[in-house]
Design an enzyme around this catalytic site. Structure first.
Site, PDB file in Angstrom:
ATOM      1  N   ASP A  13      82.067 -15.257  48.457  1.00 47.67           N
ATOM      2  CA  ASP A  13      81.999 -17.095  47.663  1.00 47.67           C
ATOM      3  C   ASP A  13      80.699 -16.984  47.679  1.00 47.67           C
ATOM      4  O   ASP A  13      80.781 -18.460  46.860  1.00 47.67           O
ATOM      5  CB  ASP A  13      82.875 -17.912  48.337  1.00 47.67           C
ATOM      6  CG  ASP A  13      84.059 -16.666  48.768  1.00 47.67           C
ATOM      7  OD1 ASP A  13      85.513 -16.225  48.053  1.00 47.67           O
ATOM      8  OD2 ASP A  13      84.952 -17.707  49.311  1.00 47.67           O
ATOM      9  N   GLU A 220      91.311 -17.530  39.448  1.00 44.95           N
ATOM     10  CA  GLU A 220      90.208 -18.089  40.883  1.00 44.95           C
ATOM     11  C   GLU A 220      88.487 -18.031  40.540  1.00 44.95           C
ATOM     12  O   GLU A 220      88.908 -16.704  39.864  1.00 44.95           O
ATOM     13  CB  GLU A 220      90.615 -17.952  42.296  1.00 44.95           C
ATOM     14  CG  GLU A 220      90.694 -16.239  42.515  1.00 44.95           C
ATOM     15  CD  GLU A 220      90.929 -16.604  44.308  1.00 44.95           C
ATOM     16  OE1 GLU A 220      91.239 -17.373  45.223  1.00 44.95           O
ATOM     17  OE2 GLU A 220      90.830 -15.279  44.879  1.00 44.95           O
TER      18      GLU A 220
HETATM   19  O1  FUB Z   1      87.005 -17.226  50.283  1.00 41.99           O
HETATM   20  C1  FUB Z   1      88.263 -17.983  50.304  1.00 41.99           C
HETATM   21  C2  FUB Z   1      89.274 -17.681  48.460  1.00 41.99           C
HETATM   22  O2  FUB Z   1      89.174 -16.702  48.341  1.00 41.99           O
HETATM   23  C3  FUB Z   1      88.379 -17.895  47.881  1.00 41.99           C
HETATM   24  O3  FUB Z   1      88.058 -19.367  47.346  1.00 41.99           O
HETATM   25  C4  FUB Z   1      88.551 -17.627  46.611  1.00 41.99           C
HETATM   26  O4  FUB Z   1      87.753 -17.810  45.415  1.00 41.99           O
HETATM   27  C5  FUB Z   1      88.602 -16.427  47.297  1.00 41.99           C
HETATM   28  O5  FUB Z   1      87.352 -15.318  47.070  1.00 41.99           O
END
Ligand code: FUB
Length: 320
Positions: A13, A220
């Site tokens: 991330d 996301e």
């Molecule tokens: O790393 C946890 C979660 O997985 C992140 O917040 C998302 O964007 C995905 O990469």
């Protein structure tokens, strides 16, 4: 050419910025906590952050500035420190991080440092009215905007119009998908200055992408960058594992869908930052190749990113 940036640890991330002429990388710190994998993302059980920096992402030394914030230091901490971002204002550095509180609800917190490499000291409470995950900050003409939100384990389906619902609710496939949110930050950088607004991504006819359009709609991992005066909103499509982007004329959008930045990588999640440094553009992201495909043990990667003459991003192969 692609490069793994931190071969001796699991980092994911990436949020990446240029501060004081140097590239700073703010990743999540994956580890093997033994929590079984589920759709709620419980296996992403991260508990601290490290900061990295370099003066050349493709071949230069990557300095690990060590652990800069831990759940042990955050008074309201429950569990799961997910994707963070950092912004600079007036010589202070503000880290925005999603974390579940003691009721297992994701909120977004702020921690402050005097230097980009930290350490970061958390505020006693999360941002009032904050929810969900994946904050990403745009600084524009002295104003700061946060993009945020994520579906499934990121809990965005539990909210409508910034109010929490009694139960998680997903739209029908032919209805507009659940959008990311954008909000301007207060002058002291510690609160929202307004109600968060939806980040609407529309198709070529100007219609919002539908919930069933899961190879294109938002899931996301928001990121925002500017190129040739346009605003490029990019994100993960989650269950279809692509990084896509859409272009708008201002920080609030709407944004018109353009295409795929990165095809699926090894691993379930895909996540990124796009940044210009010393005249070149870079895509920072992660995959699970070094861990043998374990979705919760991801490794940071970087490669160059190119635009065509019309400002379209050339698609990168996630399996490279
Ligand atoms: O790393 C946890 C979660 O997985 C992140 O917040 C998302 O964007 C995905 O990469």
């Amino acid at each position: 050419m692609k490069r793994y940036l931190v071969p001796n640890d699991y980092m994911a991330d990436p949020a990446v910025h240029v501060f004081n002429g140097r590239l700073y990388i703010y990743p999540s710190h994956d580890w093997e906590s033994g929590i079984p994998e589920n759709d709620n993302g419980d296996h992403f059980n991260m508990k601290d952050y490290h900061v990295f920096s370099t003066d050349d992402p493709m071949t230069g030394e990557i300095i690990d500035h060590g652990m800069v914030l831990s759940t042990d230091d955050i008074p309201w901490a429950g569990r799961q420190l997910w994707d963070c971002d950092v912004a600079e204002k007036d010589g202070k550095y503000y880290m925005y991080f999603p974390l579940k509180d003691k009721n297992d609800t994701f909120r977004i917190g702020v921690a402050i440092a005097d230097r980009p490499e930290g350490p970061f000291v958390p505020q006693p409470d999360p941002i009032r009215g904050s929810y969900s995950i994946d904050p990403a900050i745009l600084c524009e003409d002295g104003k700061y905007y946060m993009y945020f939100g994520g579906l499934w384990g990121g809990q965005l389906q539990r909210y409508r119009d910034n109010k929490s619902l009694e139960a998680a609710t997903f739209p029908a496939d032919d209805e507009p998908g659940i959008p990311a949110r954008v909000v301007r930050l207060s002058d002291d950088m510690l609160q929202f200055a307004e109600e968060p607004k939806p980040v609407v991504v529309v198709d070529e006819q100007g219609k919002p992408l539908t919930a069933g359009d899961n190879t294109r709609r938002f899931f996301e991992a928001s990121w925002m960058h500017k190129y040739n005066g346009k605003y490029y909103f990019s994100y993960s499509t989650g269950d279809t594992h692509q990084l896509c982007y859409a272009i708008g004329d201002n920080p609030y959008g709407p944004f018109t869908y353009q295409g795929v930045i990165l095809t699926p990588v090894v691993g379930w999640t895909t996540h990124h930052a796009i940044v210009e440094y010393k005249g070149k553009w870079y895509l920072f992201h992660h995959d699970s190749v070094p861990s043998g495909g374990l979705t919760w043990l991801r490794s940071l990667k970087v490669c160059e990113l190119e635009y065509d003459a019309q400002g379209r991003i050339k698609t990168i192969d996630g399996m490279d």
